[in-house]
Scaffold this motif. Structure first.
Motif, PDB file in Angstrom:
ATOM      1  N   GLY A   1       0.763  -1.217  -0.112  1.00  0.00           N
ATOM      2  CA  GLY A   1      -0.100  -0.003  -0.208  1.00  0.00           C
ATOM      3  C   GLY A   1       0.769   1.249  -0.003  1.00  0.00           C
ATOM      4  N   ALA A   2       1.981   1.450   0.697  1.00  0.00           N
ATOM      5  CA  ALA A   2       2.880   2.384   0.932  1.00  0.00           C
ATOM      6  C   ALA A   2       3.598   2.594  -0.389  1.00  0.00           C
ATOM      7  CB  ALA A   2       3.727   2.256   1.996  1.00  0.00           C
ATOM      8  N   ARG A   3       3.884   1.401  -0.987  1.00  0.00           N
ATOM      9  CA  ARG A   3       4.640   1.473  -2.312  1.00  0.00           C
ATOM     10  C   ARG A   3       3.789   2.081  -3.459  1.00  0.00           C
ATOM     11  NH1 ARG A   3      10.104   0.175  -3.057  1.00  0.00           N
ATOM     12  NH2 ARG A   3       9.568  -0.715  -4.965  1.00  0.00           N
ATOM     13  N   ALA A   4       2.501   1.572  -3.230  1.00  0.00           N
ATOM     14  CA  ALA A   4       1.689   1.983  -4.235  1.00  0.00           C
ATOM     15  C   ALA A   4       1.373   3.660  -4.277  1.00  0.00           C
ATOM     16  CB  ALA A   4       0.379   1.329  -4.206  1.00  0.00           C
ATOM     17  N   GLN A   5       1.432   4.173  -2.951  1.00  0.00           N
ATOM     18  CA  GLN A   5       1.301   5.719  -3.060  1.00  0.00           C
ATOM     19  C   GLN A   5       2.719   6.435  -3.368  1.00  0.00           C
ATOM     20  OE1 GLN A   5      -0.341   6.546   0.899  1.00  0.00           O
ATOM     21  NE2 GLN A   5      -2.287   6.711  -0.060  1.00  0.00           N
ATOM     22  N   ASP A   6       3.868   5.877  -3.134  1.00  0.00           N
ATOM     23  CA  ASP A   6       4.816   6.463  -3.182  1.00  0.00           C
ATOM     24  C   ASP A   6       6.102   5.392  -3.652  1.00  0.00           C
ATOM     25  OD1 ASP A   6       7.588   7.775  -2.944  1.00  0.00           O
ATOM     26  OD2 ASP A   6       7.487   7.918  -1.048  1.00  0.00           O
ATOM     27  N   GLN A   7       6.319   5.490  -4.948  1.00  0.00           N
ATOM     28  CA  GLN A   7       7.327   4.494  -5.671  1.00  0.00           C
ATOM     29  C   GLN A   7       8.509   4.389  -4.763  1.00  0.00           C
ATOM     30  OE1 GLN A   7       6.775   3.001  -9.103  1.00  0.00           O
ATOM     31  NE2 GLN A   7       4.688   3.883  -9.419  1.00  0.00           N
ATOM     32  N   SER A   8       9.007   5.622  -4.428  1.00  0.00           N
ATOM     33  CA  SER A   8      10.136   5.615  -3.811  1.00  0.00           C
ATOM     34  C   SER A   8      10.398   5.140  -2.372  1.00  0.00           C
ATOM     35  CB  SER A   8      10.897   6.848  -3.917  1.00  0.00           C
ATOM     36  OG  SER A   8      10.186   7.901  -3.081  1.00  0.00           O
ATOM     37  N   PHE A   9       9.114   4.982  -1.902  1.00  0.00           N
ATOM     38  CA  PHE A   9       9.110   4.343  -0.535  1.00  0.00           C
ATOM     39  C   PHE A   9       9.890   2.960  -0.121  1.00  0.00           C
ATOM     40  CE2 PHE A   9       7.217   1.291   2.550  1.00  0.00           C
ATOM     41  CZ  PHE A   9       7.350   2.087   3.768  1.00  0.00           C
ATOM     42  N   ASN A  10      10.567   2.859   0.851  1.00  0.00           N
ATOM     43  CA  ASN A  10      11.589   1.724   1.052  1.00  0.00           C
ATOM     44  C   ASN A  10      11.968   1.559   2.618  1.00  0.00           C
ATOM     45  OD1 ASN A  10      12.749  -0.759   0.374  1.00  0.00           O
ATOM     46  ND2 ASN A  10      14.010   0.287  -1.098  1.00  0.00           N
ATOM     47  N   ILE A  11      11.788   0.208   2.969  1.00  0.00           N
ATOM     48  CA  ILE A  11      12.112   0.271   4.481  1.00  0.00           C
ATOM     49  C   ILE A  11      12.583  -1.005   4.670  1.00  0.00           C
ATOM     50  CG2 ILE A  11       9.659  -0.467   5.174  1.00  0.00           C
ATOM     51  CD1 ILE A  11      10.020   1.346   7.723  1.00  0.00           C
TER      52      ILE A  11
END
Ligand SMILES: Nc1ncnc2c1ncn2[C@@H]1O[C@H](COP(=O)(O)OP(=O)(O)OP(=O)(O)O)[C@@H](O)[C@H]1O
Ligand SMILES: [Mg+2]
Length: 212
Positions: A63-73
C-alpha cells in the motif's frame, strides 16, 4: 508474434487475478472498518497470528509503495514459531496492525528525510511471542519517536483516529492491552497483548464444541 502475445496475455491475467484478490481483501477490511465505526463487531475466528501479521505487513508495505514508488524500508520479522492459534476478530486486529505499520513507516521515512545522517536506514520490526494464556505482538520502528509534546501529521494526512480506534479494538473488543515505549528521535515500540481467555468459563463451555 502469436506466442509473445499469448505470454503477455497470460501475464496480464495473472496480474489481474492478484489485483482482484487484493481488492477482495481490501474490501473485507473496509467492511470491517465500517462495521466497527457503526459499533457492531465482527466474528471471532481462530487464527494463526503469524500469518495475520505477515498478511498485514504485506498489505501495508505494498500500500505504501503504491502511494509512493520511492518508499522503502527494511522489514524485520521475529515470529514465534510456537505461537498457537488464538480466537479474535481478524479483520479488526488486522486493521490495528495496518495502522501501527503505517504509523511506523511514516515515522521512519520522516526521520530518514530529516536525518543529516546519510547512513540511516528506515526499519520496522515485528515480533510475536507465545505467552501461554496470551499472545504478544510488538511493532518497533526506528523513526522519529513520539515527541514529549504530542504532535500529529499535517492536517489532511491522517484522521488521527487510528490509535484511538486501535486501542478500542484491543482493549474493549479483545480484552487486551496496548503499551507504548518511545525515545524521541530514536524509536517507537508498541506492544499489544491479546489474551486467550476472555469469556466467562460458562460461555466458553457453550462455545467449545467447535473443537481446539
Ligand atoms: N510509530 C510512531 N512514531 C512516531 N509517531 C507516531 C507513531 N505512531 C503514532 N505516532 C503519532 O501519533 C499520531 C496519531 O496516530 P494515529 O494512528 O492515531 O493517527 P494518524 O496516523 O495521524 O492518522 P490515521 O491513522 O487516521 O491515518 C501520529 O500522527 C503521530 O504523530
Ligand atoms: Mg495512523
Amino acid at each position: 508474434k502469436r506466442a509473445e502475445a499469448d505470454e503477455v496475455v497470460g501475464m496480464l491475467s495473472g496480474n489481474l487475478e492478484k489485483i482482484a484478490e487484493h481488492g477482495r481483501r481490501a474490501d473485507g477490511i473496509v467492511t470491517s472498518m465500517l462495521a466497527h465505526s457503526r459499533g457492531s463487531s465482527g466474528e471471532r475466528q481462530s487464527v494463526n497470528v503469524n500469518a495475520m501479521v505477515e498478511e498485514a505487513l504485506n498489505l501495508a508495505y505494498h500500500g505504501a509503495r503504491a502511494q509512493d514508488q520511492s518508499f522503502n524500508i527494511t522489514l524485520e520479522r521475529d515470529l514465534d514459531r510456537c505461537a498457537a492459534p488464538i480466537e479474535l476478530v481478524p479483520q479488526d486486529v488486522t486493521r490495528v496492525l495496518l495502522n501501527l505499520f503505517g504509523n511506523g513507516f511514516y515515522a521512519a521515512t520522516k526521520r530518514s528525510r530529516e536525518a543529516p545522517d546519510a547512513a540511516f536506514r528506515p526499519a520496522l520490526k515485528v515480533t510475536t511471542r507465545e505467552l501461554g494464556n496470551e499472545i504478544e505482538i510488538r511493532v518497533r520502528d526506528n523513526g522519529t519517536g513520539i515527541p514529549p509534546f504530542f504532535t500529529t501529521k499535517p492536517t489532511g494526512e491522517g484522521t488521527g483516529l487510528g490509535l484511538s480506534i486501535s486501542y478500542d479494538i484491543i482493549t474493549q473488543q479483545h480484552g487486551g492491552t496496548v503499551e507504548v515505549d518511545s525515545t524521541f528521535g530514536e524509536f517507537t515500540e508498541f506492544t499489544i497483548r491479546l489474551p486467550r481467555v476472555q469469556r466467562p468459563a460458562s460461555q466458553a463451555v457453550i462455545q467449545s464444541p467447535r473443537g481446539a
